[in-house]
Scaffold this motif. Structure first.
Motif, short mmCIF file in Angstrom:
data_model
loop_
_atom_site.label_atom_id
_atom_site.label_comp_id
_atom_site.label_asym_id
_atom_site.label_seq_id
_atom_site.Cartn_x
_atom_site.Cartn_y
_atom_site.Cartn_z
N LEU A 1 0.81 -1.20 0.00
CA LEU A 1 0.00 0.00 0.00
C LEU A 1 0.86 1.27 0.00
O LEU A 1 0.49 2.29 -0.60
N SER A 2 2.02 1.21 0.64
CA SER A 2 2.82 2.41 0.86
C SER A 2 3.38 3.01 -0.42
O SER A 2 3.60 4.22 -0.49
N ILE A 3 3.62 2.19 -1.42
CA ILE A 3 4.30 2.69 -2.61
C ILE A 3 3.56 3.87 -3.24
O ILE A 3 4.15 4.76 -3.82
N HIS A 4 2.24 3.87 -3.10
CA HIS A 4 1.47 5.03 -3.55
C HIS A 4 0.65 5.63 -2.41
O HIS A 4 0.28 6.80 -2.45
N GLY A 5 0.38 4.81 -1.39
CA GLY A 5 -0.54 5.23 -0.34
C GLY A 5 -0.04 6.38 0.50
O GLY A 5 -0.85 7.19 0.99
N THR A 6 1.27 6.47 0.71
CA THR A 6 1.77 7.58 1.52
C THR A 6 1.44 8.92 0.86
O THR A 6 1.11 9.90 1.53
N THR A 7 1.54 8.96 -0.47
CA THR A 7 1.19 10.19 -1.20
C THR A 7 -0.32 10.37 -1.27
O THR A 7 -0.83 11.47 -1.04
N GLU A 8 -1.03 9.30 -1.56
CA GLU A 8 -2.48 9.39 -1.75
C GLU A 8 -3.19 9.70 -0.44
O GLU A 8 -4.09 10.55 -0.40
N LEU A 9 -2.81 9.02 0.65
CA LEU A 9 -3.44 9.29 1.94
C LEU A 9 -3.06 10.67 2.46
O LEU A 9 -3.86 11.33 3.13
N PHE A 10 -1.84 11.12 2.14
CA PHE A 10 -1.45 12.48 2.52
C PHE A 10 -2.32 13.49 1.78
O PHE A 10 -2.76 14.50 2.35
N SER B 1 10.68 -4.52 0.57
CA SER B 1 11.63 -3.49 1.00
C SER B 1 11.69 -2.35 0.00
O SER B 1 11.75 -1.17 0.39
N GLY B 2 11.67 -2.67 -1.30
CA GLY B 2 11.69 -1.62 -2.32
C GLY B 2 10.44 -0.75 -2.24
O GLY B 2 10.50 0.47 -2.45
N ARG B 3 9.31 -1.36 -1.95
CA ARG B 3 8.07 -0.61 -1.82
C ARG B 3 8.12 0.35 -0.63
O ARG B 3 7.67 1.49 -0.72
N TYR B 4 8.70 -0.11 0.48
CA TYR B 4 8.84 0.77 1.64
C TYR B 4 9.77 1.94 1.32
O TYR B 4 9.51 3.08 1.72
N ILE B 5 10.86 1.67 0.63
CA ILE B 5 11.81 2.73 0.31
C ILE B 5 11.15 3.80 -0.54
O ILE B 5 11.29 5.01 -0.28
N ILE B 6 10.41 3.37 -1.57
CA ILE B 6 9.75 4.35 -2.44
C ILE B 6 8.65 5.10 -1.69
O ILE B 6 8.58 6.34 -1.73
N GLY B 7 7.79 4.35 -1.00
CA GLY B 7 6.65 4.96 -0.33
C GLY B 7 7.05 5.95 0.74
O GLY B 7 6.59 7.10 0.75
N TYR B 8 7.95 5.53 1.62
CA TYR B 8 8.31 6.43 2.72
C TYR B 8 9.36 7.45 2.30
O TYR B 8 9.53 8.48 2.97
N GLY B 9 10.05 7.18 1.20
CA GLY B 9 10.89 8.22 0.61
C GLY B 9 10.04 9.37 0.10
O GLY B 9 10.37 10.55 0.30
N MET B 10 8.91 9.05 -0.55
CA MET B 10 7.98 10.09 -1.00
C MET B 10 7.39 10.84 0.18
O MET B 10 7.25 12.07 0.15
N LEU B 11 7.03 10.11 1.24
CA LEU B 11 6.48 10.78 2.43
C LEU B 11 7.48 11.75 3.02
O LEU B 11 7.12 12.87 3.41
N ALA B 12 8.75 11.35 3.06
CA ALA B 12 9.79 12.23 3.59
C ALA B 12 9.92 13.49 2.74
O ALA B 12 10.12 14.60 3.26
N LEU B 13 9.82 13.34 1.43
CA LEU B 13 9.91 14.50 0.54
C LEU B 13 8.75 15.47 0.77
O LEU B 13 8.95 16.68 0.83
N TRP B 14 7.53 14.93 0.89
CA TRP B 14 6.37 15.81 1.14
C TRP B 14 6.51 16.53 2.47
O TRP B 14 6.26 17.75 2.55
#
Length: 352
Positions: free
Chosen positions: A249-258, A322-335
Motif C-alpha cells: 500500500l505504501s508505494i502510492h498510499g503515503t502520497t495518496e493518503l497524505f 523493501s523496495g516498496r517501503y523505500i519508495i513509499g516512505y521516501g515520497m512521504l519524507a519528501l512531502w
C-alpha cells in the motif's frame, strides 16, 4: 399609380433613414476615433513587448482609455451602429481588458511562486485542521479494524465490492499473498489499482467540496474512508501479512493518503471559518479560508497525479516489500520536508 407613388415614397424614406444612420455612425466615430486609435497603439505595443516605447503618460492613461472605449462600445450596441464599428470596438475592448485586469504573471512565474513557498505556507496555515483530520483518519482505521475483529460481516459493509475479489474473510495466506506479489503483469491488479485511485481521488475532492457545510461531511468521509483501510489491515493481519500489505500500500498510499489528509484539512478549514468567523462576517471569513484552501487543493491535485503514476508504474515494477517501503516512505519524507521544512518566504509577500 397611387400604389407606385406609395412604394416610391417608402423607398425614399428608407434611403433617408439609411443615410441618416450612416451619418450618425460616421459622426460617432469621428468624435471618438482619436481615443480608440491611441488605445489600440498602446495595446499593440504592450502585446509585442515594446514597453520601453510606451510613455509614462500613456501608461497612466491606459485604464482611462479602456473605460472610454468600453463606454463607446456600450453606446454602439444601444444605438445599433454599423456592425463593423461594433466588431472593432469589441475586439479592442477585449484586448485591453487582458492588459488592464488580466493576470500579471506568466505560467512559469505562477508555478515558481506556487512551488517556491505559496503551497507550503498554505498547508502550514491550516495545521490545526490537519491535526484534527489526522486524528479522524487514525480513529477511522482503528474503528474499521475493531468492527471486523468483532464481526467479520462488517468487512463486506466497509469494503466496496470492487476492492474485495479474493480479499475476503476466510481467504488463506497463500491466496492473499498472491494479491501482493507476482502480479506485475496481471490485469486484475491494474484494475484494482485504478479503482482504488479513483475512489480515493473522489474522497479527496468531496472532503474539500463539502467543507462549506460547517465541516461535518469531511469528518464523516475521513472516518468512512479510513475504516475501509482498517478492514483491509485486519484481513491481512489475520494471515500474518501486515508488513507486506503495508509495503504494498505504501508505494502510492503515503502520497495518496497524505493528499486525502490535506483535502480533509482544507474542507475542515472552510467549515470552521464559517462556523466560527470571529470578528469577520461569515462571507468574508469563508472567502479568506476558501482562497487558502484552494491553494492547498491545487497541490492536492498534483499529489493525486503523482500517486496515480506511482500506482500505475511503481507497484507494477517493484515486486518486493523493501523496495516498496523505500519508495513509499521516501515520497512521504519528501512531502514532509517540503511542507514543514521548506519555509522560504518571498520578499514582500505575506504568509498565507
Amino acid at each position: 399609380m397611387a400604389l407606385f407613388g406609395l412604394l416610391g415614397a417608402k423607398a425614399s424614406a428608407d434611403a433617408a433613414a439609411i443615410e441618416a444612420a450612416a451619418l450618425r455612425s460616421d459622426r460617432f466615430r469621428q468624435e471618438r476615433e482619436g481615443d480608440w486609435q491611441r488605445l489600440e497603439a498602446i495595446v499593440t505595443r504592450m502585446e509585442k513587448g515594446r514597453l520601453r516605447k510606451i510613455s509614462d503618460e500613456d501608461l497612466l492613461q491606459l485604464p482611462v482609455l479602456y473605460r472610454t472605449v468600453a463606454s463607446s462600445l456600450s453606446v454602439a450596441r444601444e444605438t445599433s451602429l454599423d456592425a463593423g464599428t461594433r466588431a472593432y470596438l469589441e475586439s479592442l475592448v477585449q484586448r485591453a481588458w487582458f492588459l488592464v485586469y488580466g493576470p500579471r504573471t506568466t505560467l512559469m512565474g505562477w508555478l515558481g511562486r506556487f512551488f517556491g513557498g505559496e503551497w507550503s505556507r498554505a498547508v502550514r496555515a491550516i495545521w490545526p485542521e490537519l491535526l484534527v483530520a489526522l486524528a479522524l483518519m487514525v480513529a477511522g482505521t482503528v474503528v474499521g479494524w475493531q468492527l471486523c475483529a468483532q464481526n467479520p460481516d462488517w468487512f463486506y459493509a466497509l469494503v466496496p465490492g470492487q476492492f474485495a475479489d479474493a480479499r475476503v474473510p476466510g481467504a488463506s495466506a497463500e491466496v492473499l499473498k498472491k494479491t501482493l506479489f507476482g502480479q506485475t503483469e496481471a490485469e486484475g491488479l491494474s484494475i484494482f489499482a485504478a479503482s482504488l485511485f479513483s475512489h480515493n481521488a473522489g474522497i479527496a475532492i468531496l472532503c474539500f467540496a463539502l467543507g462549506f457545510a460547517f465541516g461535518v461531511p469531511p469528518l464523516m468521509l475521513l472516518v468512512q474512508n479510513t475504516a475501509t483501510l482498517g478492514a483491509m489491515l485486519w484481513l491481512y493481519h489475520g494471515q500474518g501479512l501486515t508488513y507486506d500489505f503495508v509495503g504494498w500500500l505504501s508505494i502510492h498510499g503515503t502520497t495518496e493518503l497524505f493528499a486525502i489528509l490535506l483535502s480533509g484539512g482544507a474542507g475542515l478549514h472552510v467549515g470552521r471559518s464559517m462556523a466560527f468567523p470571529g470578528e469577520q462576517s461569515v462571507m468574508d471569513a469563508a472567502a479568506a479560508a476558501g482562497q487558502r484552501a484552494a491553494v492547498v487543493m491545487a497541490g492536492v491535485v498534483l499529489m493525486l497525479v503523482v500517486a496515480g503514476m506511482l500506482e500505475g508504474f511503481g507497484r507494477q515494477l517493484v515486486d518486493e516489500t523493501s523496495g516498496r517501503y523505500i519508495i513509499g516512505y521516501g515520497m512521504l519524507a519528501l512531502w514532509l520536508a517540503y511542507f514543514f521544512a521548506f519555509r522560504r518566504t518571498p520578499q514582500g509577500s505575506e504568509a498565507a
